[in-house]
Design an enzyme around this catalytic site. Structure first.
Site, PDB file in Angstrom:
ATOM      1  N   LYS A 187      44.446  42.021  46.094  1.00  0.00           N
ATOM      2  CA  LYS A 187      45.328  41.280  45.203  1.00  0.00           C
ATOM      3  C   LYS A 187      44.513  40.961  43.967  1.00  0.00           C
ATOM      4  O   LYS A 187      43.552  40.187  44.027  1.00  0.00           O
ATOM      5  CB  LYS A 187      45.857  39.996  45.836  1.00  0.00           C
TER       6      LYS A 187
ATOM      7  N   THR B  72      49.063  29.514  44.461  1.00  0.00           N
ATOM      8  CA  THR B  72      50.372  28.923  44.212  1.00  0.00           C
ATOM      9  C   THR B  72      50.795  28.031  45.368  1.00  0.00           C
ATOM     10  O   THR B  72      51.619  27.128  45.194  1.00  0.00           O
ATOM     11  CB  THR B  72      51.411  30.030  43.966  1.00  0.00           C
TER      12      THR B  72
ATOM     13  N   TYR C  67      40.934  39.074  47.419  1.00  0.00           N
ATOM     14  CA  TYR C  67      41.667  38.342  46.382  1.00  0.00           C
ATOM     15  C   TYR C  67      40.697  38.167  45.223  1.00  0.00           C
ATOM     16  O   TYR C  67      39.736  37.410  45.310  1.00  0.00           O
ATOM     17  CB  TYR C  67      42.107  37.000  46.963  1.00  0.00           C
TER      18      TYR C  67
ATOM     19  N   VAL D  36      52.338  40.226  43.497  1.00  0.00           N
ATOM     20  CA  VAL D  36      52.277  38.927  44.175  1.00  0.00           C
ATOM     21  C   VAL D  36      52.501  37.865  43.101  1.00  0.00           C
ATOM     22  O   VAL D  36      51.543  37.287  42.577  1.00  0.00           O
ATOM     23  CB  VAL D  36      50.921  38.742  44.885  1.00  0.00           C
TER      24      VAL D  36
END
Length: 309
Positions: free
Chosen positions: A166, A50, A138, A211
């Site tokens: 994540k 993002t 991630y 998140v």
């Protein structure tokens, strides 16, 4: 500030505001951080998807981390993405973000090169062994074309290589396998969902936090959602989650006939932040395609329907 273990709560992946000539707009970035702090978030994650990390130069990445760490001033943990194709390049990013004062590094599997699970494991072990800050994995198969298996994640967690995960894979069964297997991990290990629209379900399964990219636009909404789940008020949680699901519809504002999903979603988040007066300019990094005035109007309607305009 040290990284709490396990990391919990709402940790938005911070957008990177840009000027019209595509330089980092540090004044808008500071306002965005204040907006997130005012919303009550528990941490900040810079240089993620993002944040448009893939589009930023090393100079711009360093400026983002430095700006956010300095402005946050130790009030809450700042995680930073060390996202690149191979181990040597990731190690360079880890050194840079550590020197800038980030509290943890967030790392994907290697990409572009063809990898084997043994090489992915070696990648994380080498990065963690050289890192002065905790490393979180991630899981982002849509971008790196490798799914981190629950077995691999749990093995690395048990060995103290990873401080957390994540999960942006969208594979809820695998996510649950990590949560179930974590019970046998002898060290603290944080598991966070990257999904904006199934946070209540993830927290009900035992996730530690979320998140959410949409958390840039409505941090207070995700903080309320997290609190409702932790309090066991599932009716309130469902109502808040459903409102956020409606708001998340803004990511489809862009015409798929002329732009990709990232242009549409990131453009919508930035358009929303611009409409809310948080950032000065809604542009995204090249070569993404900007939203048209009509598409931006659609974003505004989602904001209004969610009570944010």
């Amino acid at each position: 500030m040290t990284l709490s273990t396990p990391l919990t709560g709402v940790v938005p992946p911070v957008c990177t505001p840009l000027t019209p000539d595509r330089e980092v707009d540090t004044a808008s970035l500071v306002r965005l951080v204040d907006h997130l702090l005012d919303g009550g978030v528990d941490g900040l994650f810079v240089l993620g998807s993002t944040s448009e990390v893939a589009y930023l130069t090393d100079r711009q990445r360093a400026l983002v981390v430095d700006t956010v760490v300095r402005h946050a001033g130790g009030q809450l943990p700042v995680l930073a993405g060390a996202i690149d194709m191979t181990t040597p390049r990731v190690l360079d990013h880890v050194r840079a973000l550590t020197e800038a004062g980030a509290d943890a590094a967030v790392v994907t599997a290697p990409f572009y090169t063809r990898t084997h699970p043994a090489e992915i494991a070696r990648h994380f072990r080498l990065v963690a062994s050289a890192s002065a800050v905790p490393v979180l994995a991630y899981d982002l198969p849509v971008s790196v074309h490798t799914k981190l298996s629950a077995e691999l994640v749990l093995e690395l967690a048990a060995d103290g290589v990873l401080a957390g995960l994540k999960d942006s894979s969208g594979a809820e069964g695998a996510f649950r396998s990590v949560l179930l297997g974590r019970r046998a991990v002898p060290v603290p290990f944080s598991v966070l969902t990257g999904s904006e629209v199934t946070v209540d379900a993830a927290l009900a399964m035992g996730a530690d936090g979320v998140v959410p990219g949409l958390g840039n636009v409505d941090p207070a909404g995700y903080v309320r959602l997290y609190a409702a789940c932790r309090e066991g008020d599932w009716e309130r949680a469902r109502a808040e989650q459903e409102r956020l699901c409606g708001l998340f519809g803004m990511v489809t504002a862009g015409d798929p006939g002329r732009m990709g999903g990232s242009s549409s979603a990131l453009g919508a988040f930035k358009a929303a932040l611009h409409l809310r007066g948080v950032i000065a300019c809604p542009v995204t990094a090249e070569p993404q395609i900007p939203l048209s005035p009509r598409e931006t109007e659609k974003v505004g309607k989602h904001l209004a329907a969610a009570g944010l305009l």
